[in-house]
Write an enzyme that holds these catalytic residues in place. Structure first.
Site: not given
Ligand code: SAM
Ligand code: GLN
Length: 298
Positions: A108, A206-207
């Site tokens: 991401f 930030n899930p």
């Molecule tokens: N924190 C980063 C940012 O804000 O740029 C990444 C946010 S991204 C929206 C969500 C992240 O959660 C991804 O890297 C994904 O691989 C991770 N993820 C998804 N499911 C997860 C889980 N069950 N446990 C830990 N991480 C998870």
């Molecule tokens: N802000 C992201 C988007 O709209 C979504 C991030 C997320 O799911 N945490 O593309």
């Protein structure tokens, strides 16, 4: 358009010796705009700076045209961007707060709105212990964890991610930026050492929170990012709130990013277990962050 064709249109026949960078930029800007790419001029500059291994000043100083290798590479990068590859996967970096992070397909890309989550986190950390324990759940490139460590040097910062690609990239970013955080692979808080139970001062995340329906309507360049990083609704917020009781120190904070329409639901969820629950808005006045703290023992 094929790569060769786009290169030819941008640079003219190879025998002409190539256009100046300024003329190449103008043509590339038009080409990107025709393909509906956002910020075409800025994008063309970023791609050309990459190809010529120079900064903006160097780009505008240079009079010499592109050689054929450079022209071919520039054509390839333009082609990638025009066919929906996010800019941060073509030129693999993204600024987040004052850090430049490496980005990579499969992980991401950090978003500017997440800087507000970090600001909200720094605010509560400023009022807490000098050496807080902080956990960033789902760290991706490491953005949140690294920014918190950068501005709270006394903190012990841990980060988890279920994606091995993310864990490896976050580690590479930490090494390159010389920021000492612990990165662990696994589901949510499972990878944490058990000695941290009841001791965490801040759980931040930030899930993946986009709903399935919304996902379908996203532009293809957002869909080029991993599905598991994007889609989840409020399920992760629920699971995190449940785990918070076990891991947070009394008075410790749980803080998550949310989608614009999720404020009330997540607030209600947090309020079942936590104190001082509030929803914070982003710069566009949309609900963006929910936080709450674990009741202190009387
Ligand atoms: N924190 C980063 C940012 O804000 O740029 C990444 C946010 S991204 C929206 C969500 C992240 O959660 C991804 O890297 C994904 O691989 C991770 N993820 C998804 N499911 C997860 C889980 N069950 N446990 C830990 N991480 C998870
Ligand atoms: N802000 C992201 C988007 O709209 C979504 C991030 C997320 O799911 N945490 O593309």
């Amino acid at each position: 358009m094929t790569e060769a064709a786009s290169q030819e249109r941008l640079n003219g026949p190879r025998s002409s010796g190539g256009l100046s960078p300024a003329a190449t930029l103008t043509r590339a800007t038009e080409y990107l705009a025709r393909h509906g790419v956002d910020a075409p001029r800025r994008t063309a500059e970023i791609l050309l700076m990459r190809v010529l291994k120079t900064d903006r000043a160097g780009l505008y100083r240079r009079r010499e045209g592109l050689n054929s290798t450079e022209a071919r590479l520039f054509g390839r990068l333009l082609c990638q961007r025009c066919t929906g590859t996010p800019l941060q996967y073509v030129v693999p970096e993204q600024q987040f707060m004052d850090l430049v992070l490496e980005t990579k397909p499969g992980v991401f890309v950090p978003r500017p709105e997440t800087e507000q989550l970090v600001e909200a986190a720094l605010e509560v950390l400023a009022g807490g212990p000098a050496e807080p324990i902080v956990v960033d759940v789902g760290t991706g490139t490491g953005a949140i964890a690294l920014a918190i460590k950068r501005f709270t040097s006394g903190a012990r910062v841990l980060a988890t991610d279920i994606s091995l690609d993310a864990v490896n990239l976050a580690q590479a970013n930490a090494d390159r930026l010389n920021l000492d955080i612990g990165i662990r692979h696994g589901d949510l808080l499972d990878p944490l050492p058990s000695e941290l139970r009841g001791r965490v001062d801040l759980l931040v995340s930030n899930p993946p929170y986009i709903g399935l329906e919304e996902y379908e309507s996203l532009p293809s360049e957002v869909k080029a990012e991993p599905y598991e990083a994007l889609v989840g609704g409020i399920e992760f917020h629920r699971r995190l709130a449940d785990s918070a009781l076990e891991w947070l120190a009394p008075g410790g904070w749980l803080m998550t990013e949310i989608g614009a329409g999720q404020g009330n639901e997540v607030k209600r969820l947090f309020a079942e277990l936590l104190d001082r629950v509030e929803v914070l808005k982003d710069l566009a006045a949309r609900d963006r962050v929910v936080r709450g703290s674990l009741k202190k023992l009387a």
